[in-house]
Design an enzyme around this catalytic site. Structure first.
Site, PDB file in Angstrom:
ATOM      1  N   ASP A  56       0.769  -1.239   0.009  1.00 20.50           N
ATOM      2  CA  ASP A  56      -0.455  -0.445  -0.236  1.00 20.50           C
ATOM      3  C   ASP A  56       0.576   1.361  -0.332  1.00 20.50           C
ATOM      4  O   ASP A  56       1.508   1.216   0.863  1.00 20.50           O
ATOM      5  CB  ASP A  56      -0.903  -0.314   1.710  1.00 20.50           C
ATOM      6  CG  ASP A  56      -2.185   1.073   1.282  1.00 20.50           C
ATOM      7  OD1 ASP A  56      -1.895   2.198   0.891  1.00 20.50           O
ATOM      8  OD2 ASP A  56      -2.655   1.106   2.191  1.00 20.50           O
ATOM      9  N   ARG A 110       4.652   1.632   9.718  1.00 17.41           N
ATOM     10  CA  ARG A 110       5.202   2.773   8.500  1.00 17.41           C
ATOM     11  C   ARG A 110       5.886   3.937   9.619  1.00 17.41           C
ATOM     12  O   ARG A 110       4.851   4.537  10.834  1.00 17.41           O
ATOM     13  CB  ARG A 110       3.232   3.335   8.976  1.00 17.41           C
ATOM     14  CG  ARG A 110       2.257   2.357   8.176  1.00 17.41           C
ATOM     15  CD  ARG A 110       0.971   3.420   9.048  1.00 17.41           C
ATOM     16  NE  ARG A 110       0.005   2.117   7.790  1.00 17.41           N
ATOM     17  CZ  ARG A 110      -1.117   2.116   8.046  1.00 17.41           C
ATOM     18  NH1 ARG A 110      -2.276   3.229   7.869  1.00 17.41           N
ATOM     19  NH2 ARG A 110      -2.008   1.605   6.929  1.00 17.41           N
ATOM     20  N   GLN A 125      -4.029  -4.022  13.047  1.00 16.40           N
ATOM     21  CA  GLN A 125      -5.432  -4.203  12.295  1.00 16.40           C
ATOM     22  C   GLN A 125      -6.988  -5.259  12.123  1.00 16.40           C
ATOM     23  O   GLN A 125      -5.352  -6.017  11.508  1.00 16.40           O
ATOM     24  CB  GLN A 125      -5.909  -2.845  11.451  1.00 16.40           C
ATOM     25  CG  GLN A 125      -5.233  -3.069  10.191  1.00 16.40           C
ATOM     26  CD  GLN A 125      -5.882  -1.553   8.889  1.00 16.40           C
ATOM     27  OE1 GLN A 125      -5.624  -0.486   9.860  1.00 16.40           O
ATOM     28  NE2 GLN A 125      -5.490  -1.973   7.764  1.00 16.40           N
ATOM     29  N   ASP A 236     -14.633   7.360   5.866  1.00 17.61           N
ATOM     30  CA  ASP A 236     -13.772   6.602   6.848  1.00 17.61           C
ATOM     31  C   ASP A 236     -15.022   6.979   8.274  1.00 17.61           C
ATOM     32  O   ASP A 236     -16.038   7.594   7.881  1.00 17.61           O
ATOM     33  CB  ASP A 236     -12.865   7.537   7.052  1.00 17.61           C
ATOM     34  CG  ASP A 236     -11.624   8.074   7.068  1.00 17.61           C
ATOM     35  OD1 ASP A 236     -11.292   6.998   6.137  1.00 17.61           O
ATOM     36  OD2 ASP A 236     -10.967   8.418   6.599  1.00 17.61           O
ATOM     37  N   GLU A 249     -10.640   8.113  13.576  1.00 13.64           N
ATOM     38  CA  GLU A 249     -11.399   7.357  12.888  1.00 13.64           C
ATOM     39  C   GLU A 249     -10.578   5.714  13.488  1.00 13.64           C
ATOM     40  O   GLU A 249      -9.878   4.850  13.955  1.00 13.64           O
ATOM     41  CB  GLU A 249      -9.967   7.432  11.617  1.00 13.64           C
ATOM     42  CG  GLU A 249     -10.724   6.462  10.572  1.00 13.64           C
ATOM     43  CD  GLU A 249      -9.556   6.828   9.455  1.00 13.64           C
ATOM     44  OE1 GLU A 249      -8.419   5.871   9.060  1.00 13.64           O
ATOM     45  OE2 GLU A 249      -8.498   7.818   8.940  1.00 13.64           O
ATOM     46  N   SER A 252     -11.101   2.857   7.704  1.00 16.53           N
ATOM     47  CA  SER A 252     -10.974   3.563   6.492  1.00 16.53           C
ATOM     48  C   SER A 252     -11.359   2.047   5.868  1.00 16.53           C
ATOM     49  O   SER A 252     -10.654   1.012   5.816  1.00 16.53           O
ATOM     50  CB  SER A 252      -9.466   3.851   6.168  1.00 16.53           C
ATOM     51  OG  SER A 252      -9.535   4.231   4.531  1.00 16.53           O
TER      52      SER A 252
END
Length: 335
Positions: A56, A110, A125, A236, A249, A252
């Site tokens: 991604d 990340r 996640q 979202d 959030e 997504s």
């Protein structure tokens, strides 16, 4: 977002009780979610080859963690930033039919993520993906799926309440739908994040639709990679979170690009060179199933349901020393 230290913060649960609650939420949610959405659990990679095009790209500026492997010369590998593309390829390879799907525990790094109450360089996640028919690529399918996910999260509130009534956060009864352009028109002088906060505080839980394409002012609501979500059919899920006085959030998600949307969005993003990558070639040739999918933050869901003020209270990651000390003084014990 800078570090927020809520006044009078009380974590309620001890660190060991929190660890127990984390396991309970994760175990219970994935069973309920998989059953309600007709998803099978599968194993997923921690890293993929750079040449596959499966990683991604997020907003296109984040640097993936990369390395080589002694036994496989002349190839570079990247730790995944999410499994958005891999899941769709897997559904095709595993012969899933329309209405069937998969979910997996996705762990990502990340390295360029801003570190604060909500953001960590470690991402955990439930990544999920489901096969749909081409004629089901519409807003109704998207919103029906969002309502199902909201229902499972709402049910989890009751499950957690039975075990930890003193700690659970009470969630709204409904989810409100609004497009990013409608939101811009409501608050034209606000930033996208400010708009999200205003609308989520008003309704408690909101699904902001159509993220990635340019709005009426020529700017996108937020960045989205051009090669998985259809920018007209995504969004979202946000919950209002009083501890931080901001929207949180949780997910997504979206209906994925078909051939036409892929062509258009790659052109808009000036990323047409990706057409030569294996994943993109397969998609443009019509060899991949049409799908809907997304990710649901595991730590963020635990943070929401247990009313924690920092994501580090529900996941083990790395943080600046001064942040660890400041949090500790405020009863926020980072794992």
């Amino acid at each position: 977002m800078a570090l927020i230290l809520p006044k009078g913060y009380d974590p309620v649960l001890s660190v060991r009780e929190t660890q127990e609650a984390i396991k309970y939420i994760r175990d219970t949610f994935q069973k309920e979610f998989g059953k309600e959405m007709n998803l099978e659990r599968v194993s997923a990679p921690l890293f993929v080859s750079k040449s596959s095009g499966l990683n991604d790209n997020l907003n296109g500026v984040e640097r993936p963690v990369s390395f080589d492997i002694l036994g496989i010369p002349n190839e570079e590998y990247e730790v995944v930033q999410s499994l958005a593309k891999w899941k769709r390829m897997a559904l095709g390879e595993y012969n899933f039919a329309p209405g069937e799907g998969l979910y997996t525990n996705m762990n990502a790094i990340r390295r360029d993520e801003e570190l604060d109450n909500l953001h960590s360089c470690y991402v955990d996640q439930w990544d999920w993906e489901k096969v749909i028919r081409k004629e089901d690529r519409n807003i109704k399918t998207l919103e029906d799926t969002v309502k199902t996910i909201f229902k499972v999260i709402k049910h989890m509130e009751h499950e957690v309440w039975y075990k930890y009534p003193q700690a659970v956060k009470h969630l709204p009864d409904d989810i409100f739908f609004i497009t990013s352009e409608e939101l811009r028109q409501m608050y034209p002088d606000k930033t996208p994040k400010e708009r999200e906060n205003l609308i989520t505080k008003e309704h408690g839980c909101v699904f902001v639709e159509k993220i990635g394409g340019a709005l009426g002012d020529g700017k996108p609501h937020d960045g989205r990679a051009p090669d998985y979500d259809d920018w007209e059919l995504n969004g979202d899920i946000l919950f209002w979170f009083e501890n931080l006085d901001s929207a949180l959030e949780i997910s997504s998600m979206g209906i994925r690009v078909d051939e036409a949307a892929m062509e258009s969005q790659l052109k808009t993003a000036n990323a047409e060179d990706r057409k030569n990558l294996p994943f993109h070639k397969s998609l443009l040739a019509g060899e991949l199933p049409y799908t809907i999918g997304g990710g649901i933050g595991q730590s963020r869901l635990c943070m929401l349901l247990l009313n924690k003020a920092h994501v580090g209270e529900v996941q083990s990651s790395v943080w600046p020393v001064d942040m660890i000390e400041a949090c500790k003084k405020n009863k926020m014990i980072l794992l």
